[in-house]
Design a protein around this motif. Structure first.
Motif, mmCIF file in Angstrom:
data_model
loop_
_atom_site.group_PDB
_atom_site.id
_atom_site.type_symbol
_atom_site.label_atom_id
_atom_site.label_comp_id
_atom_site.label_asym_id
_atom_site.label_seq_id
_atom_site.Cartn_x
_atom_site.Cartn_y
_atom_site.Cartn_z
ATOM 1 N N PRO A 94 0.818 -1.212 0.000
ATOM 2 C CA PRO A 94 0.000 0.000 0.000
ATOM 3 C C PRO A 94 0.855 1.268 0.000
ATOM 4 O O PRO A 94 1.882 1.333 0.670
ATOM 5 C CB PRO A 94 -0.807 -0.135 1.289
ATOM 6 C CG PRO A 94 -0.948 -1.621 1.470
ATOM 7 C CD PRO A 94 0.366 -2.197 1.012
ATOM 8 N N PHE A 138 -1.625 -12.060 -4.888
ATOM 9 C CA PHE A 138 -1.789 -11.326 -3.638
ATOM 10 C C PHE A 138 -1.115 -12.053 -2.482
ATOM 11 O O PHE A 138 -1.288 -13.261 -2.315
ATOM 12 C CB PHE A 138 -3.276 -11.146 -3.309
ATOM 13 C CG PHE A 138 -3.932 -10.032 -4.076
ATOM 14 C CD1 PHE A 138 -3.863 -8.724 -3.630
ATOM 15 C CD2 PHE A 138 -4.602 -10.302 -5.258
ATOM 16 C CE1 PHE A 138 -4.451 -7.702 -4.336
ATOM 17 C CE2 PHE A 138 -5.203 -9.278 -5.975
ATOM 18 C CZ PHE A 138 -5.124 -7.973 -5.514
ATOM 19 N N ASP A 175 -4.997 -9.898 1.810
ATOM 20 C CA ASP A 175 -6.045 -8.914 1.643
ATOM 21 C C ASP A 175 -5.833 -7.869 2.728
ATOM 22 O O ASP A 175 -5.966 -8.160 3.914
ATOM 23 C CB ASP A 175 -7.414 -9.584 1.801
ATOM 24 C CG ASP A 175 -8.578 -8.625 1.586
ATOM 25 O OD1 ASP A 175 -8.350 -7.403 1.585
ATOM 26 O OD2 ASP A 175 -9.711 -9.113 1.430
ATOM 27 N N THR A 176 -5.472 -6.648 2.322
ATOM 28 C CA THR A 176 -5.159 -5.617 3.311
ATOM 29 C C THR A 176 -6.410 -5.085 3.999
ATOM 30 O O THR A 176 -6.305 -4.332 4.966
ATOM 31 C CB THR A 176 -4.407 -4.439 2.662
ATOM 32 O OG1 THR A 176 -5.263 -3.812 1.695
ATOM 33 C CG2 THR A 176 -3.130 -4.917 1.991
ATOM 34 N N GLN A 206 -8.275 -1.623 -3.303
ATOM 35 C CA GLN A 206 -7.114 -2.443 -3.654
ATOM 36 C C GLN A 206 -7.120 -2.590 -5.172
ATOM 37 O O GLN A 206 -7.548 -3.597 -5.723
ATOM 38 C CB GLN A 206 -7.172 -3.781 -2.927
ATOM 39 C CG GLN A 206 -7.105 -3.607 -1.403
ATOM 40 C CD GLN A 206 -7.132 -4.918 -0.654
ATOM 41 O OE1 GLN A 206 -6.188 -5.700 -0.713
ATOM 42 N NE2 GLN A 206 -8.214 -5.159 0.068
ATOM 43 N N LYS A 245 -9.931 -4.479 -9.763
ATOM 44 C CA LYS A 245 -9.541 -4.407 -8.360
ATOM 45 C C LYS A 245 -9.870 -5.715 -7.652
ATOM 46 O O LYS A 245 -10.524 -6.604 -8.205
ATOM 47 C CB LYS A 245 -10.256 -3.259 -7.667
ATOM 48 C CG LYS A 245 -11.777 -3.410 -7.632
ATOM 49 C CD LYS A 245 -12.464 -2.227 -6.975
ATOM 50 C CE LYS A 245 -12.305 -2.212 -5.477
ATOM 51 N NZ LYS A 245 -13.035 -1.109 -4.817
ATOM 52 N N TRP A 259 -11.507 -6.976 -3.833
ATOM 53 C CA TRP A 259 -12.161 -6.606 -2.582
ATOM 54 C C TRP A 259 -12.779 -7.854 -1.977
ATOM 55 O O TRP A 259 -13.388 -8.657 -2.684
ATOM 56 C CB TRP A 259 -13.219 -5.532 -2.815
ATOM 57 C CG TRP A 259 -13.852 -5.015 -1.553
ATOM 58 C CD1 TRP A 259 -13.211 -4.425 -0.502
ATOM 59 C CD2 TRP A 259 -15.229 -5.058 -1.201
ATOM 60 N NE1 TRP A 259 -14.102 -4.083 0.485
ATOM 61 C CE2 TRP A 259 -15.356 -4.459 0.079
ATOM 62 C CE3 TRP A 259 -16.371 -5.529 -1.847
ATOM 63 C CZ2 TRP A 259 -16.577 -4.343 0.720
ATOM 64 C CZ3 TRP A 259 -17.588 -5.398 -1.195
ATOM 65 C CH2 TRP A 259 -17.683 -4.810 0.080
ATOM 66 N N GLY A 301 -2.601 0.309 -3.657
ATOM 67 C CA GLY A 301 -3.314 -0.171 -2.481
ATOM 68 C C GLY A 301 -3.250 -1.665 -2.247
ATOM 69 O O GLY A 301 -3.922 -2.181 -1.350
ATOM 70 N N ILE A 302 -2.437 -2.378 -3.023
ATOM 71 C CA ILE A 302 -2.391 -3.831 -2.871
ATOM 72 C C ILE A 302 -1.091 -4.276 -2.216
ATOM 73 O O ILE A 302 -0.097 -3.535 -2.184
ATOM 74 C CB ILE A 302 -2.570 -4.550 -4.217
ATOM 75 C CG1 ILE A 302 -1.277 -4.507 -5.055
ATOM 76 C CG2 ILE A 302 -3.727 -3.953 -5.015
ATOM 77 C CD1 ILE A 302 -1.298 -5.422 -6.245
#
Length: 205
Positions: A29, A54, A57-58, A63, A82, A84, A156-157
């Protein structure tokens, strides 16, 4: 880099790691690639393909693997791929509706494995593919919103992104499977189709 001279810049610190094909960008991120806005990046028909892996999952709602919108104003979203809640999305805005076309896949892509994602739109329908298989589709004929925002990759990932391809026309399912199997191929991206190809940036860094 691309046939249209689009070149990505780094925001933050993006590392390079073993990718699906060669090396991939490793994102956390607040670290991402930026491609400066040009008119050729505003699309009315398109295909976006990308390999992604990935690490986690933040938990963030944004993301974004590949997206083009003005800040947090989703009503300007020209296209977004994205993740989610562990699943992939293909979304774009139209006429002020930030989720005019919103397709959600069924596969969990936060399992630590590589997954190939593709979203296409041809002014009749949008389709989301995961690992070469169609997971969502919707009939749709409206014009996607356009904007003057930069294109962002990996925003954001926490994970790896490889072989990003953005085309200005909709590929067929067979062409998408060919890209997944063989990588970015000139045979499925003639000059009049290509908006930008980021995947080869790693060869010029």
């Amino acid at each position: 880099s691309s046939q249209h001279k689009h070149t990505a810049k780094v925001e933050g610190k993006v590392k390079w790691d073993q990718g699906k094909i060669g090396q991939a960008g490793q994102f956390q991120p607040d670290n991402y690639f930026v491609v400066d806005h040009t008119k050729t990046l505003n699309l009315s028909t398109f295909t976006i393909t990308v390999w992604v892996k990935f690490f986690e999952d933040t938990g963030g709602g944004e993301q974004n693997i590949v997206h083009k919108q003005e800040g947090k104003d989703r009503s300007t979203r020209n296209y977004t791929v994205k993740m989610w809640e562990g699943t992939p999305f293909f979304i774009f805005a139209s006429k002020g509706d930030g989720e005019a076309l919103k397709l959600r896949g069924t596969s969990k892509i936060t399992d630590g494995n590589w997954h190939h994602l593709a979203g296409s739109y041809d002014k009749t329908k949008g389709i989301l593919y995961v690992d070469g298989k169609m997971e969502a589709e919707k009939n749709f004929t409206k014009e996607p919103s356009t904007n003057s925002a930069d294109l962002r990759i990996g925003d954001g990932i926490n994970g790896l992104v490889d072989e990003v391809q953005i085309l200005s026309s909709a590929l067929s399912a067979a062409e998408i499977r060919s890209v997944m199997k063989n990588g970015i191929q000139l045979s499925v991206q003639p000059q009049d189709k290509t908006a930008t190809i980021w995947g080869r940036l790693k060869n010029a860094r």
